[in-house]
Scaffold this active site. Structure first.
Site, PDB file in Angstrom:
ATOM      1  N   GLU A 122       9.314  27.306  13.120  1.00 21.89           N
ATOM      2  CA  GLU A 122       9.865  26.924  14.414  1.00 21.89           C
ATOM      3  C   GLU A 122      11.088  26.050  14.174  1.00 21.89           C
ATOM      4  O   GLU A 122      11.189  25.390  13.132  1.00 21.89           O
ATOM      5  CB  GLU A 122       8.814  26.176  15.248  1.00 21.89           C
ATOM      6  CG  GLU A 122       9.116  26.137  16.724  1.00 21.89           C
ATOM      7  CD  GLU A 122       9.424  27.513  17.303  1.00 21.89           C
ATOM      8  OE1 GLU A 122      10.630  27.834  17.441  1.00 21.89           O
ATOM      9  OE2 GLU A 122       8.485  28.250  17.613  1.00 21.89           O
TER      10      GLU A 122
ATOM     11  N   CYS B  55       6.856  31.646  19.303  1.00 25.53           N
ATOM     12  CA  CYS B  55       6.658  31.967  17.884  1.00 25.53           C
ATOM     13  C   CYS B  55       7.476  33.207  17.576  1.00 25.53           C
ATOM     14  O   CYS B  55       7.190  34.291  18.076  1.00 25.53           O
ATOM     15  CB  CYS B  55       5.180  32.217  17.599  1.00 25.53           C
ATOM     16  SG  CYS B  55       4.857  32.715  15.886  1.00 25.53           S
TER      17      CYS B  55
END
Length: 224
Positions: free
Chosen positions: A105, A2
């Protein structure tokens, strides 16, 4: 991992959501492209009440010789928290909540990486499990830093990336913050992927790859 997220709510909404009795956030505006190295809102509990403050994203262990190590410590794998020297102390004593309402992402496709924003279908604010530490430089400067705990992906995320943040249920936030809980085994059940049927993902513009871009255009769905 992340490496980008969003928190597009106001400070007042954060205070209300976490029932923070003590607030040490000098200024907060909606954030559309939070990046490592920046100050981020975080919630800790002092044993009596929740406290809302800011931490620098990129954990610097107390024993580090140089604060630059934090650039390599933005995430902490749930599976190895008790093994890594940088995290095995924090998992027992220094856990925090990192509020977010989405994260980004990049999906590899046809030789390119396409950014996606992932959020709860409800659009609600959620808490990523975080760890924090305090580092003091040789000159006496104090730095408070954090990392996002990550886990294996759910089926939605598996199509995009092989990791995702540990997203805590509201009812589990108090356990994560409870300083009396110092046995990591009591926290293992929290490290499961958040249910994919409660989440959604949509493609966004590649401009989110540049942290200088921090505006509502970052979270708009990319036109097909």
């Amino acid at each position: 991992m992340c490496g980008r997220y969003t928190i597009t709510v106001t400070l007042e909404e954060l205070i209300a959501r976490y029932r923070a009795d003590h607030v040490a956030v000098p200024y907060h505006a909606p954030r559309y492209n939070v990046a490592p190295g920046q100050l981020v809102p975080a919630v800790v509990n002092d044993g009596k009440a929740n406290r809302l403050g800011v931490l620098k994203w990129g954990l610097v262990p107390p024993w580090a010789d140089d604060a630059r190590i934090g650039s390599r410590m933005i995430n902490a794998r749930a599976e190895t928290l008790t093994e890594r020297p940088a995290f095995r102390g924090a998992i027992r004593r220094k856990r925090c909540l990192l509020p977010a309402d989405g994260f980004y992402e990049w999906k590899a496709s046809a030789g390119q990486k396409r950014p996606y924003r992932i959020r709860l279908r409800s659009g609600e604010l959620f808490s990523m499990a975080g760890l924090y530490e305090t580092w003091t430089s040789p000159d006496g400067d104090v730095l408070h830093t954090c990392a996002v705990v990550t886990t294996a992906p759910n089926r939605l995320m598996a199509d995009i990336h092989d990791r995702m943040p540990v997203i805590l249920r509201k009812e589990d936030e108090s356990l994560w913050l409870d300083r009396r809980v110092q046995n990591p085994a009591e926290l293992l059940r929290l490290f499961v992927p958040f249910p994919e049927d409660e989440m959604e993902a949509y493609e966004v513009d590649g401009r989110v790859g540049n942290p200088a871009n921090d505006d509502p255009l970052c979270i708009e769905r990319k036109a097909t």
